[in-house]
Design an enzyme around this catalytic site. Sequence first.
Site, mmCIF file in Angstrom:
data_model
loop_
_atom_site.group_PDB
_atom_site.id
_atom_site.type_symbol
_atom_site.label_atom_id
_atom_site.label_comp_id
_atom_site.label_asym_id
_atom_site.label_seq_id
_atom_site.Cartn_x
_atom_site.Cartn_y
_atom_site.Cartn_z
ATOM 1 N N ARG A 1 0.818 -1.214 0.000
ATOM 2 C CA ARG A 1 0.000 0.000 0.000
ATOM 3 C C ARG A 1 0.855 1.269 0.000
ATOM 4 O O ARG A 1 0.440 2.288 -0.561
ATOM 5 C CB ARG A 1 -0.965 -0.017 1.183
ATOM 6 C CG ARG A 1 -2.163 -0.899 0.903
ATOM 7 C CD ARG A 1 -3.123 -0.883 2.048
ATOM 8 N NE ARG A 1 -4.433 -1.365 1.646
ATOM 9 C CZ ARG A 1 -5.396 -1.661 2.493
ATOM 10 N NH1 ARG A 1 -5.187 -1.544 3.797
ATOM 11 N NH2 ARG A 1 -6.560 -2.079 2.062
ATOM 12 N N LYS B 1 -17.646 -18.779 1.545
ATOM 13 C CA LYS B 1 -19.096 -18.659 1.734
ATOM 14 C C LYS B 1 -19.775 -17.920 0.596
ATOM 15 O O LYS B 1 -19.348 -16.827 0.216
ATOM 16 C CB LYS B 1 -19.383 -17.913 3.032
ATOM 17 C CG LYS B 1 -19.039 -18.719 4.256
ATOM 18 C CD LYS B 1 -19.478 -17.980 5.476
ATOM 19 C CE LYS B 1 -19.359 -18.868 6.703
ATOM 20 N NZ LYS B 1 -19.581 -18.116 7.920
ATOM 21 N N GLY C 1 -8.232 -8.719 -1.598
ATOM 22 C CA GLY C 1 -8.344 -9.784 -0.602
ATOM 23 C C GLY C 1 -7.429 -10.965 -0.847
ATOM 24 O O GLY C 1 -6.278 -10.809 -1.254
#
Length: 407
Positions: free
Chosen positions: A35, A202, A358
């Site tokens: 970052r 999920k 992610g």
Amino acid sequence: VGDLKEADLKGKRVFVRADLNVPLDGDLKITDDTRIRAAVPTIKYLISNGAKVILSSHLGRPKGVTDKYRLTPLVPRLSELLGIKASLFSQVEKADDSIGPEVEKKVAALPDGGVLLLENVRFYPEEEKNVPEHAQKLAALADLYVNDAFGTAHRAHASTEGVTKFLKPSVAGFLLQKELDYLDGAVSNPKRPFAAIVGGSKVSSKIGVIESLLEKCNILLLGGGMIFTFFKAQGLSVGSSLVEEDKIDLAKSLMKTAKDKGVSLLLPTDVVVADKFAADANSKIVPSTAIPDGWMGLDIGPDSVKTFNEALDTTKTVIWNGPMGVFEFDKFAVGTEAVAKKLAELSGKGVTTIIGGGDSVAAVEKVGVADKMSHISTGGGASLELLEGKVLPGVAALDEAVAAVTV
Ligand code: 3PG
């Protein structure tokens, strides 16, 4: 959003909100500087155009002033990446606060091309509460505002949203612009065929992303733990694999939507099953139609990789979000790593490859192909929300700032 390249910068005090929320270890050493590196092009541009850079970020989620959340450990790396040691000053100047007399004094002393790093903006609860008086204090430090904090653009905080109400012009930095160009622009107007690869454990956490991508893509490849809910929806036995019983109807309706829209939805044809959820579990490859009782699927199998690769070979744009299996365990990382390698190969052939934040970013880095991709998002929550088609408050505020100027 407004264009930084059009801003008059010489001698101007520029408040830059970056997302320098990097992971630190117990000794406060940076363990991943991605970052910080991503924030550098905008800061360098400002320096070389003679701006006085007031740099701000949050780090973690502190409750009040906490030493372990100070931005001080970032200064040496930031100075090094900006090449400041070799040029004007000894290093990036650091303030111990983000507003107040000390900061004002340091801003007043900033030379053209100098960089002052403010303290963690979240040390004030007013930051996350987006208190207008607080945003006004941040705004009062500068002549213009640059938001380059894509990773925090889904938060309506004082330094990402509130400040734009008091500081004009307010424009996007190069990183924020690039993230929007890929995660919004290239995904909304893709070169076709356009494939989306969605994984993760999920289905419940990816509903919005799948629904939104189904509106745009030609091919949808699903992997990760979520596939077992889809298998169950097709009437297959899934052994002891993870299933969200309350999402079975949703899986059915997503499959129907894909069919109605002419999207080719591919589920894995074989899976790697294990006798327990552990790195050293016994494992075997079985067809998706023959998962034995007592075994759980932890990765996609080689036949699925082959089918997915064949589908991907036809594409011009690919977006990937979420791993194909439990890639933290080497034994079940094969499917995820195969996707990373395939996308690197496709990039080399001119396909636009976008890694949507992610865990997939970690996978691409683990395989060592990060530099091959067209774009790797620096956002986690922000990427997901943008892919879901949600409006990011940090971006909306910049759009409003442009509209206010052009009216
Ligand atoms: C992130 O790491 O996703 C961003 O820096 C935002 O952090 P937050 O979730 O604490 O707002």
